[in-house]
Design an enzyme around this catalytic site. Structure first.
Site, mmCIF file in Angstrom:
data_model
loop_
_atom_site.group_PDB
_atom_site.id
_atom_site.type_symbol
_atom_site.label_atom_id
_atom_site.label_comp_id
_atom_site.label_asym_id
_atom_site.label_seq_id
_atom_site.Cartn_x
_atom_site.Cartn_y
_atom_site.Cartn_z
ATOM 1 N N ASN A 144 0.864 -1.184 0.000
ATOM 2 C CA ASN A 144 0.000 0.000 0.000
ATOM 3 C C ASN A 144 0.900 1.234 0.000
ATOM 4 O O ASN A 144 1.522 1.542 1.014
ATOM 5 C CB ASN A 144 -0.884 -0.032 1.260
ATOM 6 C CG ASN A 144 -1.683 1.255 1.431
ATOM 7 O OD1 ASN A 144 -1.806 2.051 0.501
ATOM 8 N ND2 ASN A 144 -2.223 1.454 2.630
ATOM 9 N N LYS A 174 0.018 4.253 -0.230
ATOM 10 C CA LYS A 174 -0.655 5.419 0.374
ATOM 11 C C LYS A 174 -0.473 6.651 -0.531
ATOM 12 O O LYS A 174 -0.405 6.510 -1.745
ATOM 13 C CB LYS A 174 -0.134 5.680 1.783
ATOM 14 C CG LYS A 174 -0.113 4.436 2.655
ATOM 15 C CD LYS A 174 0.066 4.770 4.089
ATOM 16 C CE LYS A 174 0.286 3.497 4.891
ATOM 17 N NZ LYS A 174 0.047 3.656 6.308
ATOM 18 N N HIS A 234 -9.477 1.062 5.094
ATOM 19 C CA HIS A 234 -8.188 1.248 5.776
ATOM 20 C C HIS A 234 -8.405 2.190 6.961
ATOM 21 O O HIS A 234 -9.228 3.105 6.902
ATOM 22 C CB HIS A 234 -7.166 1.847 4.794
ATOM 23 C CG HIS A 234 -5.767 1.833 5.339
ATOM 24 N ND1 HIS A 234 -5.325 2.752 6.252
ATOM 25 C CD2 HIS A 234 -4.722 0.993 5.112
ATOM 26 C CE1 HIS A 234 -4.066 2.485 6.556
ATOM 27 N NE2 HIS A 234 -3.675 1.418 5.875
ATOM 28 N N GLU A 245 -6.843 4.596 7.988
ATOM 29 C CA GLU A 245 -6.668 6.029 7.680
ATOM 30 C C GLU A 245 -7.910 6.599 7.003
ATOM 31 O O GLU A 245 -8.201 7.793 7.131
ATOM 32 C CB GLU A 245 -5.402 6.215 6.821
ATOM 33 C CG GLU A 245 -4.145 6.025 7.673
ATOM 34 C CD GLU A 245 -2.925 5.497 6.936
ATOM 35 O OE1 GLU A 245 -2.902 5.550 5.692
ATOM 36 O OE2 GLU A 245 -1.997 5.003 7.620
ATOM 37 N N GLU A 301 -5.217 -5.058 10.746
ATOM 38 C CA GLU A 301 -4.189 -4.035 10.929
ATOM 39 C C GLU A 301 -4.428 -3.301 12.242
ATOM 40 O O GLU A 301 -5.251 -2.372 12.297
ATOM 41 C CB GLU A 301 -4.254 -3.022 9.785
ATOM 42 C CG GLU A 301 -4.004 -3.616 8.421
ATOM 43 C CD GLU A 301 -3.419 -2.592 7.477
ATOM 44 O OE1 GLU A 301 -2.302 -2.819 7.002
ATOM 45 O OE2 GLU A 301 -4.056 -1.552 7.230
ATOM 46 N N GLY A 351 2.708 2.091 10.729
ATOM 47 C CA GLY A 351 3.694 3.156 10.572
ATOM 48 C C GLY A 351 4.449 3.504 11.849
ATOM 49 O O GLY A 351 5.136 4.521 11.912
ATOM 50 N N SER A 380 3.561 -2.332 10.249
ATOM 51 C CA SER A 380 5.011 -2.358 10.457
ATOM 52 C C SER A 380 5.666 -3.681 10.047
ATOM 53 O O SER A 380 6.632 -4.130 10.679
ATOM 54 C CB SER A 380 5.355 -2.019 11.911
ATOM 55 O OG SER A 380 4.983 -0.683 12.199
#
Ligand code: PEP
Length: 269
Positions: free
Chosen positions: A30, A32, A114, A116, A184, A190, A229
């Site tokens: 991904n 992003k 996701h 985010e 996730e 991240g 991660s």
């Protein structure tokens, strides 16, 4: 629970619920909101690195602006996906992109829900389910993301939170061919932090149970990816855990060398 005890518990759960341990793994990158035309060189390098057929399925989700050129660069060596889609096929939705547009540009999959998107765009479970349906309508596989926040985990609610997200985000008629689930943990994305192996195994076994409960026996064959991660140094350990059927990789997918190492850690089952 020790890692070994958790593996044994997961094996038992898989014996009870299905064969989630024997699925061909999917390693998905991904990108992003990263990537300009110059970064297509990474995809060329990825293609060169995949010249020997990998043991797992490989997918890259670049920004939509690069998708068509990425398809050109990939030339079938690996699959491409979008990072989000609108639930509608077309219309007055400025700035959005439909699943049909992604397909038209060369995608065969799309990430939906996701964290985010959930966090910064207020997407709710029902929005995610509608996007998954849109993906199928366009002939794309939906990678449906779920995961708990750190506060939810600290409060002991990680399993019910993820179970609830499955109930709300995964349409009941999902199949193993049109859907994968990405677990996730939000606090691992991240941050360089990952859950313990025992926690990953316990969560994947829980997700497997929830998916089988929701979809019936076909839920045994839906791939459950781990994301958060994943990097070359931990990929092999994570990908060898029971009922981890692949990985969704953010930062470490941007450089072909790192991503290839992760793909190399993928298992054929
Ligand atoms: C992600 O964005 O889906 C992700 C897992 O990111 P990272 O690998 O950078 O934690």
């Amino acid at each position: 629970m020790s890692g070994q005890a958790a593996q044994a518990a997961a094996k038992k759960a898989c014996g009870e619920t299905g064969r989630g341990m024997n699925l061909r793994q999917l390693i998905a990158g991904n990108w992003k909101m990263n990537g300009l035309a110059a970064d297509l060189a990474e995809l060329e390098a990825l293609k060169r690195g995949l010249a020997m057929a990998p043991a797992c399925d490989v997918l890259v989700c670049p920004p939509a602006s690069l998708l068509a050129r990425a398809a050109e660069a990939a030339k079938g060596a690996f699959a491409l996906g979008g990072q989000d889609c609108h639930a509608e096929a077309r219309g007055a939705f400025t700035g959005d992109i439909s699943a049909e547009m992604l397909k038209d540009a060369g995608a065969s999959a799309v990430i939906v829900g996701h964290s985010e998107r959930r966090q910064f765009h207020g997407e709710r479970d029902q929005d995610v389910a509608a996007k998954a349906r849109a993906a199928w309508r366009a002939g794309l596989m939906a990678i449906i993301c779920i995961g708990e926040t750190e506060a939810e985990r600290d409060a002991g609610n990680a399993h019910p939170v993820c179970g609830g997200q499955i109930g709300g985000s995964v349409p009941k008629d999902a199949t193993a061919a049109n859907t994968a689930i990405a677990y996730e943990p939000v606090w691992a994305i991240g941050t360089g932090r990952t859950p313990s192996e025992a926690d990953v195994v316990a969560m994947h076994a829980h997700i497997r149970r929830c998916v089988v409960e929701r979809l019936g026996p076909i839920g045994r064959d839906v791939r459950i990816l781990y994301g958060g991660s994943v990097k070359p140094s931990n990929a092999r350990a994570i990908l060898s855990l029971d009922d981890v059927n692949g990985a969704l990789v953010g930062g470490a997918s941007l450089k072909a060398r790192d991503f290839l190492e992760i793909v190399g850690a993928g298992m054929p089952h």
